[in-house]
Motif scaffolding. Structure first.
Motif, PDB file in Angstrom:
ATOM      1  N   VAL A   1      -4.690 -21.398  29.876  1.00 26.44           N
ATOM      2  CA  VAL A   1      -5.580 -20.369  29.340  1.00 26.44           C
ATOM      3  C   VAL A   1      -4.937 -19.779  28.097  1.00 26.44           C
ATOM      4  N   GLY A   2      -5.669 -19.785  26.999  1.00 27.23           N
ATOM      5  CA  GLY A   2      -5.154 -19.247  25.746  1.00 27.23           C
ATOM      6  C   GLY A   2      -6.037 -19.690  24.592  1.00 27.23           C
ATOM      7  N   ASP A   3      -5.781 -19.163  23.440  1.00 28.76           N
ATOM      8  CA  ASP A   3      -6.554 -19.548  22.258  1.00 28.76           C
ATOM      9  C   ASP A   3      -6.210 -20.966  21.834  1.00 28.76           C
ATOM     10  N   ILE A   4      -7.205 -21.658  21.299  1.00 27.55           N
ATOM     11  CA  ILE A   4      -6.959 -22.960  20.690  1.00 27.55           C
ATOM     12  C   ILE A   4      -7.446 -22.896  19.246  1.00 27.55           C
TER      13      ILE A   4
ATOM     14  N   THR B   1      -1.457 -22.228  34.165  1.00 24.03           N
ATOM     15  CA  THR B   1      -0.575 -21.367  33.386  1.00 24.03           C
ATOM     16  C   THR B   1      -1.427 -20.568  32.410  1.00 24.03           C
ATOM     17  N   VAL B   2      -1.303 -19.259  32.464  1.00 26.50           N
ATOM     18  CA  VAL B   2      -2.008 -18.385  31.529  1.00 26.50           C
ATOM     19  C   VAL B   2      -1.002 -17.926  30.477  1.00 26.50           C
TER      20      VAL B   2
ATOM     21  N   ALA C   1      -3.466 -11.789  35.396  1.00 25.39           N
ATOM     22  CA  ALA C   1      -3.389 -11.337  36.779  1.00 25.39           C
ATOM     23  C   ALA C   1      -3.956 -12.361  37.758  1.00 25.39           C
ATOM     24  N   GLN C   2      -4.759 -13.298  37.267  1.00 31.61           N
ATOM     25  CA  GLN C   2      -5.369 -14.294  38.145  1.00 31.61           C
ATOM     26  C   GLN C   2      -4.438 -15.473  38.438  1.00 31.61           C
TER      27      GLN C   2
ATOM     28  N   ASN D   1      -3.202 -20.238  41.640  1.00 26.98           N
ATOM     29  CA  ASN D   1      -2.243 -21.263  42.036  1.00 26.98           C
ATOM     30  C   ASN D   1      -2.086 -21.342  43.554  1.00 26.98           C
ATOM     31  N   ALA D   2      -2.230 -20.229  44.244  1.00 24.87           N
ATOM     32  CA  ALA D   2      -2.224 -20.272  45.705  1.00 24.87           C
ATOM     33  C   ALA D   2      -3.415 -21.091  46.212  1.00 24.87           C
TER      34      ALA D   2
END
Length: 215
Positions: free
Chosen positions: A84-87, A130-131, A141-142, A147-148
């Protein structure tokens, strides 16, 4: 903010026919896109044995990676790194489109972490999220919760037989039990048993909730 996925094929060098392997995975990816047409950029092959995709939400990425695990042919296993992040686009004179940025860095980190777990004490744990630190706090926070979920989800899938996985996927994407039975050359009763096991039903309900479908 994008949700990126990097998938690598486990032990692709051991495949007896690399061309056949590629076609089988691409066919599975196309089937997933028809069943869950939410991708911003649908699955596409990159260098070596990698595939990539981009989604708008973590939920859609989770459904897509679950479906692809179920749809893969017998003997084919993939790991999934969800980032998760900008591309950002990168200008190139040699290629039509190149992307970089935190979203892809996070996905690369995630697929490496998935490999560590798959090779370690959790064989079958083939997905990770991975965030990137630049993402909003509500997304960061997610990470632990997702991952659980992935650890448990992937273990359920890994414990299914290849035929059961295919029967479940075909059923989930709309085929009747009789049609699945004919396609797999098994009885309708065997299909019913595969798709109605409690853990499989739990997976289905979870996928519906994640995808915003009605139960």
């Amino acid at each position: 903010m994008a949700v990126t996925i990097i998938s690598d094929v486990v032990s692709s060098r051991e495949a007896p026919d690399r061309d056949v392997l590629q076609r089988e995975i691409e066919s599975a990816a196309l089937a997933v896109e028809k069943a869950h047409p939410r991708a911003v950029q649908p699955w596409w092959p990159t260098a070596g044995d990698e595939f990539q995709a981009v989604y708008d939400t973590i939920e859609d990425a989770l459904v897509a990676t679950l479906y692809l695990q179920l749809a893969l042919p017998e003997g084919v296993v993939c790991r999934f790194g969800i980032g998760v992040g900008d591309i950002t686009p990168v200008a190139s004179m040699l290629a039509e489109a190149i992307q970089d940025g935190p979203g892809w860095w996070a996905a690369r980190d995630a697929v490496q972490r998935a490999e560590e777990r798959d090779r370690g004490r959790l064989p079958g744990g083939r997905s990770w999220l991975t965030v990137h630190e630049s993402a909003p706090a509500e997304l960061r926070a997610q990470e632990g919760i997702v991952n659980a979920y992935l650890l448990l989800r992937d273990q359920v899938v890994a414990d299914m037989s290849p035929r059961a996985r295919r029967a479940v996927f075909e059923s989930w994407r709309g085929l009747q039990q009789k049609e699945v039975a004919e396609k797999e050359a098994i009885t309708q009763s065997a299909v019913s048993q595969a798709i109605n096991k409690p853990l499989v039903r739990a997976l289905r309900l979870g996928a519906r909730d994640l995808g915003g479908e009605k139960a």
